[in-house]
Design an enzyme around this catalytic site. Structure first.
Site, PDB file in Angstrom:
ATOM      1  N   TRP A 154       0.803  -1.222   0.000  1.00 36.87           N
ATOM      2  CA  TRP A 154       0.000   0.000   0.000  1.00 36.87           C
ATOM      3  C   TRP A 154       0.833   1.268   0.000  1.00 36.87           C
ATOM      4  CZ3 TRP A 154       1.762   2.392   4.261  1.00 36.87           C
ATOM      5  CH2 TRP A 154       2.223   1.574   5.299  1.00 36.87           C
ATOM      6  N   LYS A 178      -2.673  -8.596  -7.454  1.00 38.28           N
ATOM      7  CA  LYS A 178      -3.453  -8.530  -6.200  1.00 38.28           C
ATOM      8  C   LYS A 178      -2.881  -7.348  -5.430  1.00 38.28           C
ATOM      9  CE  LYS A 178      -3.739  -9.214  -2.269  1.00 38.28           C
ATOM     10  NZ  LYS A 178      -3.942  -8.120  -1.265  1.00 38.28           N
ATOM     11  N   PRO A 179      -3.558  -6.181  -5.513  1.00 39.47           N
ATOM     12  CA  PRO A 179      -3.024  -5.010  -4.809  1.00 39.47           C
ATOM     13  C   PRO A 179      -3.328  -5.103  -3.321  1.00 39.47           C
ATOM     14  CG  PRO A 179      -5.107  -4.453  -5.851  1.00 39.47           C
ATOM     15  CD  PRO A 179      -4.860  -5.905  -6.165  1.00 39.47           C
ATOM     16  N   SER A 180      -2.709  -4.222  -2.549  1.00 42.11           N
ATOM     17  CA  SER A 180      -3.051  -4.161  -1.123  1.00 42.11           C
ATOM     18  C   SER A 180      -4.520  -3.799  -0.968  1.00 42.11           C
ATOM     19  CB  SER A 180      -2.199  -3.091  -0.449  1.00 42.11           C
ATOM     20  OG  SER A 180      -2.772  -2.761   0.807  1.00 42.11           O
ATOM     21  N   GLU A 181      -5.146  -4.369   0.034  1.00 39.98           N
ATOM     22  CA  GLU A 181      -6.582  -4.071   0.235  1.00 39.98           C
ATOM     23  C   GLU A 181      -6.773  -2.600   0.628  1.00 39.98           C
ATOM     24  OE1 GLU A 181      -5.483  -6.100   3.115  1.00 39.98           O
ATOM     25  OE2 GLU A 181      -6.325  -5.042   4.829  1.00 39.98           O
ATOM     26  N   LEU A 247       7.230 -25.056  -8.004  1.00 41.83           N
ATOM     27  CA  LEU A 247       8.396 -24.669  -8.800  1.00 41.83           C
ATOM     28  C   LEU A 247       8.113 -23.439  -9.645  1.00 41.83           C
ATOM     29  CD1 LEU A 247       9.975 -28.074  -9.871  1.00 41.83           C
ATOM     30  CD2 LEU A 247      10.579 -26.572  -7.996  1.00 41.83           C
ATOM     31  N   GLU A 253      10.627  -8.243  -3.010  1.00 45.06           N
ATOM     32  CA  GLU A 253      11.223  -6.998  -2.522  1.00 45.06           C
ATOM     33  C   GLU A 253      10.666  -6.790  -1.121  1.00 45.06           C
ATOM     34  OE1 GLU A 253      13.402  -5.082  -4.082  1.00 45.06           O
ATOM     35  OE2 GLU A 253      13.393  -6.465  -5.761  1.00 45.06           O
ATOM     36  N   GLY A 255      11.404  -6.028   3.391  1.00 48.17           N
ATOM     37  CA  GLY A 255      11.574  -4.918   4.335  1.00 48.17           C
ATOM     38  C   GLY A 255      12.988  -4.370   4.401  1.00 48.17           C
ATOM     39  N   CYS A 287      10.369   1.415   2.209  1.00 48.27           N
ATOM     40  CA  CYS A 287      11.263   0.298   2.546  1.00 48.27           C
ATOM     41  C   CYS A 287      12.702   0.761   2.730  1.00 48.27           C
ATOM     42  CB  CYS A 287      11.181  -0.762   1.466  1.00 48.27           C
ATOM     43  SG  CYS A 287      11.326  -0.044  -0.168  1.00 48.27           S
ATOM     44  N   GLU A 388      11.624  -3.294  11.687  1.00 46.14           N
ATOM     45  CA  GLU A 388      11.019  -2.310  10.799  1.00 46.14           C
ATOM     46  C   GLU A 388       9.767  -1.736  11.460  1.00 46.14           C
ATOM     47  OE1 GLU A 388       9.435  -3.786   7.063  1.00 46.14           O
ATOM     48  OE2 GLU A 388      10.418  -2.136   6.031  1.00 46.14           O
ATOM     49  N   LYS A 458      20.483  -9.955   1.938  1.00 49.27           N
ATOM     50  CA  LYS A 458      20.046 -10.558   3.205  1.00 49.27           C
ATOM     51  C   LYS A 458      18.516 -10.714   3.281  1.00 49.27           C
ATOM     52  CE  LYS A 458      22.411  -7.941   6.213  1.00 49.27           C
ATOM     53  NZ  LYS A 458      23.227  -7.386   7.250  1.00 49.27           N
ATOM     54  N   GLY A 461      15.294  -9.393   0.518  1.00 48.87           N
ATOM     55  CA  GLY A 461      14.642  -9.881  -0.691  1.00 48.87           C
ATOM     56  C   GLY A 461      15.471 -10.706  -1.636  1.00 48.87           C
TER      57      GLY A 461
HETATM   58  P1  NDP Z   1       2.482  -7.012   3.375  1.00 46.50           P
HETATM   59  O1  NDP Z   1       3.596  -7.984   3.373  1.00 46.50           O
HETATM   60  O2  NDP Z   1       1.532  -7.040   4.494  1.00 46.50           O
HETATM   61  O3  NDP Z   1       1.594  -7.162   2.042  1.00 46.50           O
HETATM   62  C1  NDP Z   1       2.117  -7.093   0.719  1.00 46.50           C
HETATM   63  C2  NDP Z   1       1.081  -7.718  -0.230  1.00 46.50           C
HETATM   64  O4  NDP Z   1       1.050  -9.141  -0.021  1.00 46.50           O
HETATM   65  C3  NDP Z   1      -0.346  -7.218  -0.001  1.00 46.50           C
HETATM   66  O5  NDP Z   1      -1.035  -7.201  -1.235  1.00 46.50           O
HETATM   67  C4  NDP Z   1      -0.900  -8.276   0.935  1.00 46.50           C
HETATM   68  O6  NDP Z   1      -2.311  -8.332   0.954  1.00 46.50           O
HETATM   69  C5  NDP Z   1      -0.272  -9.537   0.344  1.00 46.50           C
HETATM   70  N1  NDP Z   1      -0.206 -10.647   1.296  1.00 46.50           N
HETATM   71  C6  NDP Z   1      -0.161 -10.601   2.654  1.00 46.50           C
HETATM   72  N2  NDP Z   1      -0.088 -11.858   3.162  1.00 46.50           N
HETATM   73  C7  NDP Z   1      -0.097 -12.706   2.112  1.00 46.50           C
HETATM   74  C8  NDP Z   1      -0.045 -14.135   1.981  1.00 46.50           C
HETATM   75  N3  NDP Z   1       0.025 -14.945   3.037  1.00 46.50           N
HETATM   76  N4  NDP Z   1      -0.062 -14.658   0.747  1.00 46.50           N
HETATM   77  C9  NDP Z   1      -0.103 -13.866  -0.349  1.00 46.50           C
HETATM   78  N5  NDP Z   1      -0.178 -12.521  -0.283  1.00 46.50           N
HETATM   79  C10 NDP Z   1      -0.157 -11.942   0.928  1.00 46.50           C
HETATM   80  O7  NDP Z   1       3.160  -5.568   3.220  1.00 46.50           O
HETATM   81  P2  NDP Z   1       2.485  -4.151   3.340  1.00 46.50           P
HETATM   82  O8  NDP Z   1       1.410  -3.997   2.320  1.00 46.50           O
HETATM   83  O9  NDP Z   1       2.142  -3.893   4.781  1.00 46.50           O
HETATM   84  O10 NDP Z   1       3.711  -3.222   2.890  1.00 46.50           O
HETATM   85  C11 NDP Z   1       4.731  -2.858   3.753  1.00 46.50           C
HETATM   86  C12 NDP Z   1       5.951  -3.765   3.602  1.00 46.50           C
HETATM   87  O11 NDP Z   1       6.425  -3.733   2.267  1.00 46.50           O
HETATM   88  C13 NDP Z   1       7.094  -3.290   4.450  1.00 46.50           C
HETATM   89  O12 NDP Z   1       7.723  -4.359   5.098  1.00 46.50           O
HETATM   90  C14 NDP Z   1       8.065  -2.688   3.438  1.00 46.50           C
HETATM   91  O13 NDP Z   1       9.393  -2.665   3.847  1.00 46.50           O
HETATM   92  C15 NDP Z   1       7.830  -3.537   2.251  1.00 46.50           C
HETATM   93  N6  NDP Z   1       8.237  -2.809   1.044  1.00 46.50           N
HETATM   94  C16 NDP Z   1       9.371  -3.192   0.371  1.00 46.50           C
HETATM   95  C17 NDP Z   1       9.826  -2.460  -0.717  1.00 46.50           C
HETATM   96  C18 NDP Z   1      11.048  -2.862  -1.473  1.00 46.50           C
HETATM   97  O14 NDP Z   1      11.278  -2.321  -2.572  1.00 46.50           O
HETATM   98  N7  NDP Z   1      11.876  -3.774  -0.980  1.00 46.50           N
HETATM   99  C19 NDP Z   1       9.110  -1.262  -1.162  1.00 46.50           C
HETATM  100  C20 NDP Z   1       7.943  -0.956  -0.381  1.00 46.50           C
HETATM  101  C21 NDP Z   1       7.524  -1.718   0.678  1.00 46.50           C
HETATM  102  P3  NDP Z   1      -3.191  -7.436   1.986  1.00 46.50           P
HETATM  103  O15 NDP Z   1      -2.255  -6.532   2.706  1.00 46.50           O
HETATM  104  O16 NDP Z   1      -4.114  -6.699   1.098  1.00 46.50           O
HETATM  105  O17 NDP Z   1      -3.893  -8.382   2.893  1.00 46.50           O
END
Ligand code: NDP
Length: 502
Positions: A154, A178-181, A247, A253, A255, A287, A388, A458, A461
């Site tokens: 999100w 599947k975007p963030s809710e 597979l 990407e 935290g 992030c 984080e 590390k 990602g």
């Molecule tokens: P989440 O890990 O909670 O969610 C990321 C996505 O994965 C959402 O669409 C979420 O759905 C979905 N998801 C959650 N659980 C599952 C599962 N068990 N199976 C499949 N999909 C799942 O992250 P946030 O949305 O809270 O974003 C913040 C995080 O993202 C931070 O840790 C941040 O560091 C990281 N981030 C990393 C970046 C990078 O470039 N390395 C850039 C930006 C952020 P939903 O939330 O809709 O339930």
């Protein structure tokens, strides 16, 4: 959450149109500045994911055979359409996640560059000829994977999506997102732009829903060819492990806990400006947030004095107001987490130098606001320095020697980004080369370009976004070996003895 009559409703974007979820369910989209539901979208689950993957597979039959130039034309047109609709994108992103309009406008103005860059890569991509020998011609082809899945967070709803969709489309894949809710609306608007640009229906599909239902169904789907997540490290473990069972390729990407490492030859004003931008942009919800200020002890007090003063002057307010510098956090959950960590920091013995609470005043009562916060007296082993938080909280840790600065820069489980601040060129590169991070800025922080590889070491990602490497990660390699002789190769009639592998 206050439920008023939502301003608008959307389905899910599948096969080029908005459709309802099979279950008929919807999910609310809340504005974090006041907790009001301003929109509802379809809430997809496993049945909708199945339908969208089937549509994407069907669309791949044609899209996967288009030329790079055909794809580039569509992507460039989509970039222009996004630029035309920039104002709408900005308003909705601000409503979804509460990030200040001045930041969102600056960020989204750059998003179309990803379509242009990767369109250009598709148009100009050359395969390779391998030095196989004189009797054979060996060339390689980068071919698309098929239908791929994208899971997005999100915090930068469109920009992060763009980092995935642009290389994926350029390489000839079709996709289910599947975007963030929390922020599902603008990813579907991107579908409208792509459709208007001429993208065939079914190539780009978006199924809003929750991670453990729609997200898991996409990750576990046996017919997707790759799953690409940006999200938290714990989600990354689950997603990569689930994909591995089929597979299916996975990139993640995850935290971070970036250090801003400031050597004593840096001007105090520059160090303070750098720290504030790295730590507080997007209310710390990035992030590569500079969550750790690692500063030389000789300038520590001067930096803190100015940092505290300037942090206290940051303008909080309605994120749609162009003068606002810091909006609310994106959700109640995110503010709760921030508050919990600030308490943990206090319990661990760190000192709140500024912030450390919600702002006062009626304007902030209903939204998820939190004051930008600086902790001093932080030790590297404290939880606030290691975990984080994803909120506007900076931990300050002093150092004395270059070795100590490097050890602190490497002193977490994460390895996404860091910045090194010094005028000493040799030191800048020496320290950078010793850092276990995927991205290091020297005398800058959080600069990004579609051409510039992005990803972590590390626990931050697997895989890389941006640049030619991202395009390649959305392809698979086919090696073609052609015999250049007309003679018959007849192993069973000659006397053998020629060296060959098989
Ligand atoms: P989440 O890990 O909670 O969610 C990321 C996505 O994965 C959402 O669409 C979420 O759905 C979905 N998801 C959650 N659980 C599952 C599962 N068990 N199976 C499949 N999909 C799942 O992250 P946030 O949305 O809270 O974003 C913040 C995080 O993202 C931070 O840790 C941040 O560091 C990281 N981030 C990393 C970046 C990078 O470039 N390395 C850039 C930006 C952020 P939903 O939330 O809709 O339930």
């Amino acid at each position: 959450m206050t439920v008023h009559e939502p301003k608008f409703a959307r389905g899910m974007f599948v096969n080029g149109e908005y459709v309802n979820a099979a279950s008929g369910k919807t999910l609310p989209v809340e504005n974090p500045k006041n907790g009001e539901v301003f929109a509802v979208v379809a809430e997809g689950d496993a049945a909708d994911i199945e339908a969208a993957v089937t549509v994407a597979e069907r669309a791949f039959e044609k899209w996967g055979r288009t030329t790079g130039a055909e794809r580039a034309d569509i992507m460039e047109r989509a970039a222009q359409i996004m630029r035309r609709r920039l104002g709408e994108f900005v308003t909705l992103e601000v409503d979804q996640i509460g990030r200040a309009r001045r930041e969102m406008a600056a960020q989204l103005a750059r998003a179309p560059e990803w379509l242009s860059y990767f369109g250009a890569v598709a148009r100009t991509h050359e395969d390779t000829v391998i030095p196989f020998g004189t009797t054979h011609l060996n060339y390689t082809r980068r071919v698309p994977l098929g239908a791929v899945g994208h899971l997005t967070p999100w915090n930068h709803p469109v920009l992060i999506l763009m980092k995935k969709v642009a290389p994926s489309l350029a390489a000839g894949n079709t996709m289910v997102v599947k975007p963030s809710e929390i922020a599902p609306i603008t990813p579907m608007m991107l579908g409208e732009c792509l459709k208007e640009a001429g993208l065939p229906d079914g190539v780009y599909n978006v199924v809003p829903g929750y991670g453990p239902t729609a997200g898991l169904a996409l990750t576990a789907h046996p017919r997707i060819r790759k799953i690409d997540l940006t999200g938290g490290t714990e989600t990354g473990r689950v997603v990569v492990a689930t994909a591995a069972k089929n597979l299916v390729r996975a990139s993640a990407e995850l935290g971070g806990k970036a250090s801003v490492i400031v050597f004593p030859d840096t001007e105090i004003d520059r160090a303070v400006a750098a720290t504030m931008f790295a730590g507080f942009v997007a209310a710390g919800q990035t992030c590569v947030q500079g969550a750790r200020l690692v500063v030389h002890r000789s300038i520590h007090d001067q930096v803190i004095e100015k940092l505290v003063k300037r942090t206290g002057a940051i303008r909080l307010g309605d994120p749609q107001d162009p003068d606002t510098q810091l909006g609310p956090l994106a959700s109640k959950k995110q503010r709760d987490i921030t508050e919990r960590y600030v308490q943990i920091g206090k319990d661990e013995g760190a000192t709140v130098a500024v912030g450390g609470r919600r702002p006062d005043g009626k304007a902030f009562e209903r939204g998820y606001y939190y004051l930008p916060t600086v902790f001093t007296g932080v030790k590297n082993e404290m939880r606030i320095a290691q975990e984080e938080i994803f909120g506007p909280v900076i931990c300050v840790i002093p150092f004395d020697t270059e070795e100590e600065a490097i050890a602190l820069g490497n002193g977490t489980q994460f390895g996404l980004g860091a910045s090194v601040w010094t005028k000493d060129v040799a030191r800048a590169h020496r320290v950078t080369h010793a850092l276990q991070c995927g991205i290091v800025w020297i005398n800058d922080h959080h600069r990004i370009d579609p051409a510039s590889p992005w990803g972590g070491f590390k626990m931050s990602g697997i895989g890389r976004e941006n640049g030619l490497i991202a395009y390649e990660e959305y392809t698979q390699l086919q090696s073609v070996i052609v015999s250049l002789t007309d003679g018959v190769f007849d192993w069973y009639s000659d006397e053998g003895g020629t060296k060959r592998y098989s």
